[in-house]
Scaffold this active site. Structure first.
Site, PDB file in Angstrom:
ATOM      1  N   LYS A 114      -0.691  83.568  14.205  1.00  0.00           N
ATOM      2  CA  LYS A 114       0.515  84.255  14.659  1.00  0.00           C
ATOM      3  C   LYS A 114       0.395  85.770  14.649  1.00  0.00           C
ATOM      4  CE  LYS A 114       3.705  80.543  13.882  1.00  0.00           C
ATOM      5  NZ  LYS A 114       4.761  79.943  13.117  1.00  0.00           N
ATOM      6  N   LYS A 195      -2.161  72.228  20.345  1.00  0.00           N
ATOM      7  CA  LYS A 195      -0.900  71.626  19.889  1.00  0.00           C
ATOM      8  C   LYS A 195       0.200  71.791  20.949  1.00  0.00           C
ATOM      9  CE  LYS A 195       1.911  73.641  16.837  1.00  0.00           C
ATOM     10  NZ  LYS A 195       2.569  74.169  15.632  1.00  0.00           N
ATOM     11  N   LYS A 198       6.085  75.224  22.405  1.00  0.00           N
ATOM     12  CA  LYS A 198       6.904  75.893  23.420  1.00  0.00           C
ATOM     13  C   LYS A 198       6.408  77.304  23.698  1.00  0.00           C
ATOM     14  CE  LYS A 198       9.135  76.291  19.271  1.00  0.00           C
ATOM     15  NZ  LYS A 198       9.619  75.458  18.211  1.00  0.00           N
TER      16      LYS A 198
END
Ligand code: TYM
Length: 331
Positions: A114, A195, A198
């Site tokens: 991230k 994975k 969204k």
């Protein structure tokens, strides 16, 4: 300290929920609520580790709580609450930061993913796993149902609980992750090595909980497969098809062997068509209930009641932890 079997888990309100979160988490919550005393929360404090639009955060937090109820979590039996309405999370989160080592937080793969290449990464994104440990330990959860991507955070939670207990005396139950074989890592429909998420710019790579039947049919019809033509469950050599088989198995509540048998010799077209129908059949009643409840006073009541219960439970553990550490407490 409670010794009963308890679960705690949650889904971040940071974007529209897709069927990966349903498979790995929500459907498991619904199942386990009968076996365990259950706490399901909306980790809104976790969502703000990256920038959130206040209006969207507000609405998405309600939405996650509404999905819990719409998917079948019984608010009479389970406690449903918003993390930000229970201040003990942030307080024990701080205490957990004092126990966590910089090096172990630095090894968290989710932090690496991230923060990679981003400017202005918040300090909270780095310390996030300490807050997650606090979420779990406050309720003396014995088990935590999660998808595969959260297992490293669960390991850290166990390490922190053990470390705290050995330094300050037995305070926390050391929780175990529950990761189901089927549905714990739903992959993108466009790429079985990534994975389902969204944050993927390709909208055809994921199915949202609120997708219309036509969109679901279209996305599954375009899902990547392979050139072998056999509906066979084998992650090694057929990851894309195995991903679809797991989805069928989870949504139709049949085994992966049943799926193989059912579509033996039929090719991918028929399989994908039926897969879309079983997903639609499961999502439609959830969508209907979701729309009824998401902006209702009924949901407010569930969340208020949940916050009262959660504050009570969390308050007990926080007090015990503070006492153990030597803070002056009056009770
Ligand atoms: P989050 O919000 O990213 O995801 C919520 C849950 O859904 C699972 N999941 C998936 N499972 C299978 N396939 C996928 N494609 C998929 N995408 C998501 C995740 O594994 C997770 O179980 N840090 C947590 C939220 C959290 C939490 C907690 C969870 C905060 N405190 C305490 C449990 C206990 C997170 O970001 O999950």
């Amino acid at each position: 300290m409670s010794t009963s079997k308890r679960i705690l888990s949650g889904i971040k309100p940071s974007g529209d929920l897709n069927i990966g979160g349903y498979a790995g988490a929500l459907s498991q919550f619904v199942k386990f609520q009968h076996e365990f005393e259950s706490f399901f929360f909306v980790p809104d404090l976790h969502a703000v580790t990256v920038a959130q639009d206040p209006k969207e955060l507000h609405q998405r937090s309600r939405e996650i709580a509404a999905y819990y109820v719409a998917a079948g979590i019984d608010p009479e039996k389970s406690t449903i609450f918003l993390q930000s309405q229970v201040p003990a999370h942030a307080e024990l989160g701080w205490i957990m930061e004092t126990q966590a080592h910089f090096g172990e937080l630095n090894r968290m793969t989710q932090f690496k993913e991230k923060s990679d290449g981003k400017e202005g990464v918040s300090a909270s994104l780095f310390t996030y796993p300490a807050l997650m440990a606090s979420d779990i330990l406050l309720y003396q959860a014995t088990h935590v149902p999660v998808g595969e991507d959260q297992t490293q955070h669960l390991e850290l939670t166990r390490d922190l609980a053990n470390r705290f207990n050995s330094r300050f005396g037995q305070t926390f139950i050391v929780p175990e992750a529950i990761v189901q074989d089927i549905g714990c890592r739903v992959m993108g429909l466009d790429d079985p090595h990534k994975k389902m998420s969204k944050s993927n710019p390709n909208q055809a790579s994921y199915i949202l909980m609120l997708d219309e039947p036509a969109a679901i049919r279209k996305k599954f019809s375009r899902a990547v497969t392979d050139s072998d033509g056999q509906v066979r469950y084998d992650w090694e050599s057929k990851p894309a098809v195995s991903n679809l088989i797991e989805l069928y198995s989870l949504f139709a509540e049949v085994s992966t062997e049943d799926v193989e048998r059912r579509f033996d010799g039929q090719g991918y077209g028929a399989f994908k068509k039926e897969l879309a129908e079983v997903v639609i059949a499961k999502l439609q009643p959830i969508q209907q209930r979701f729309h009824e409840i998401v902006n209702s006073p009924e949901l407010d009541e569930i969340l208020k009641r949940g916050a009262r219960k959660a504050n009570e439970e969390a308050g007990k553990t926080l007090l015990a932890a503070k006492k153990a550490m030597g803070f002056v407490t009056f009770d």
